[in-house]
Structure formats: C-alpha cells, structure tokens
Design a protein around this motif. Structure first.
Motif, PDB file in Angstrom:
ATOM      1  N   ASP A  39       4.064  47.881  37.762  1.00  0.00           N
ATOM      2  CA  ASP A  39       2.929  47.307  37.054  1.00  0.00           C
ATOM      3  C   ASP A  39       2.990  45.786  37.184  1.00  0.00           C
ATOM      4  N   THR A  44       2.392  43.591  35.159  1.00  0.00           N
ATOM      5  CA  THR A  44       2.899  42.925  33.956  1.00  0.00           C
ATOM      6  C   THR A  44       4.409  43.104  33.779  1.00  0.00           C
ATOM      7  N   ASN A  45       5.027  43.891  34.671  1.00  0.00           N
ATOM      8  CA  ASN A  45       6.465  44.159  34.551  1.00  0.00           C
ATOM      9  C   ASN A  45       7.049  44.393  35.939  1.00  0.00           C
ATOM     10  N   GLU A  54       3.678  37.070  34.069  1.00  0.00           N
ATOM     11  CA  GLU A  54       4.751  37.686  34.851  1.00  0.00           C
ATOM     12  C   GLU A  54       4.885  36.979  36.204  1.00  0.00           C
TER      13      GLU A  54
END
Length: 251
Positions: free
Chosen positions: A87, A89-90, A119
């Motif tokens: 993802d 975001t990670n 991120e």
C-alpha cells in the motif's frame, strides 16, 4: 480488449494517432523531470502499474524500485512485475532510502493521498526530490478507485502539509486539448461498452476501431493547431494535469 489496448499504447502511445496522445505526452513530462534529478541515484516509482517508464529511467538511476498495490497489480498484463507489493501509505522500505520518489497518475486513485505523500517523504533522503503528476480534468476511470481531482492550489497544499517544499507546479493542457481528449475518450468508451455483449456487437466494435483512430488523429491535430492560435492557459483553468516538483529539506 485490454491486452490489445496495452500493446497499442506501448507501441504508439507517443504518436499523434493515439486517442490519448496528450495524456501520454503530459505524463512523460514527469519522466523527463525524473531524469533531470536522477543523477545515478535510487528512484522509487510508487503506483508503478505496468512500469511503462522503467526502461526510460533505468539508464539514469543506480536502482529503480517499482511499488504497486497487490490488488491493483493483479489487473495488469505485464511481464514486468513490481519489485514491491505494498500500500502506498505503508511501504516496507527504510527511512531516507531513496533520492527520488515518483508518482505518475496515482494520487487521484488513493483514498488517503496525504498519508501516501507522507510515506514518500519518509523514504526520501534529505535533499531528495518528490515528483508527481495528477489529474485536474478527466472522466471517471478505474472505478471504483477514482477519488479526487487536484487544482494546482490543492496539490500544493497537500504536498507541503506532508513535509515537502514545492519547487514548482506546472499546469499541463488547455481548452482545445481538453476538448480533444474528452471527445477521443468518449469514443473509446463507446467501443469498450460494446465488447463482450455478443458476437454482433464485438464485430461492430472491432470494425469501429479504425474509425476511432482516424478521428482521434484529426481531433489531436486540430487541438495542436488551435493551441497555437490561442494564448497558453498559464493559469491552468483548463489543465488536464498538474505536475509538481518538491524537495525534502529536513531529515
């Protein structure tokens, strides 16, 4: 249909006969910017998809790292698989990992775009560069994963609130080009809707493809002519994309 379209785009996407010629041309401006800042360093391409620009970037970087969401990546027919499935975001990369983070036509598809930019900030080294190009005007696409449209003001706000410092934002496109792309895309989607609805519809849709290519060529050519006649839309009122370059000034 999608496989044919991918092959057609790979071969002729940069030519004026392609219905999305201007879209591809504008996207490539982000690649050109990445080449300027690459300097033989590490580049992370977030939301890389089929990695259409990997070959263009490889000669300019020490390492190219393609990242895409595991569910989204399954939709692409490509021999080139992302280096990382994650993802946005990670991303499982260490802090200050790369010199350039790149997002081409990605932000509009993210439900939490600010977290994704944060991120990108985390994995970018101090002094590194964040490059993104995202949609201001375009039809719904890749549904249901189509969430936002960005003016230059909104893009600046979301990038700087994530920690980066904007170097420049460039609106790309004007009214003749916008009108041309909407017309071409409308025709493409009419063909797409006809496929897989029976043999007769498939035959009609297939026969209609050359007409769409010829008409798109004429539409693109007219857009180029009218773009020369009218003053450039520097304010970005009718921009299709906004291209942003930002720097990471702090650790």
């Amino acid at each position: 249909m999608k496989k044919f379209w991918d092959i057609f785009t790979d071969k002729l996407g940069k030519t004026i006969i392609h219905p999305q010629y201007f879209l591809k041309y504008f996207e490539y401006q982000a690649v050109l910017e990445a080449k300027k800042y690459a300097k033989g360093e590490i580049l992370v391409d977030i939301g890389c998809g089929r990695q259409p620009y990997k070959k263009d970037l490889l000669p300019y970087v020490k390492k190219y790292m393609g990242v895409d969401h595991p569910l989204v990546s399954k939709k692409y027919n490509s021999n080139e698989k992302p280096d990382l499935l994650a993802d946005a975001t990670n991303i499982p990369l260490p802090k200050n990992y790369c010199n350039i983070t790149l997002m081409i036509s990605v932000l509009e598809h993210l439900p939490n775009p600010e977290l994704a930019i944060k991120e990108a900030y985390r994995i970018t080294k101090k002094g590194g560069t964040f490059i993104t190009i995202t949609i201001q005007n375009y039809r719904l696409h890749d549904e249901p994963y189509d969430f936002f449209r960005y003016t230059k003001y909104g893009l600046k706000k979301i990038i700087e609130s994530s920690g980066f410092k904007i170097s420049k934002i460039v609106p790309l496109g004007n009214y003749p080009i916008l009108a041309s792309q909407y017309f071409n895309i409308f025709m493409l989607y009419q063909i797409k809707k006809m496929f897989n609805k029976g043999l007769v519809n498939n035959i009609v849709a297939t026969l209609f493809i050359p007409f769409v290519i010829i008409t798109s060529f004429a539409s693109n050519l007219l857009a180029l002519v009218f773009s020369k006649l009218f003053k450039e839309d520097k304010s970005g009122s009718f921009a299709i994309y906004n291209l942003a370059i930002a720097k990471k000034l702090n650790k």
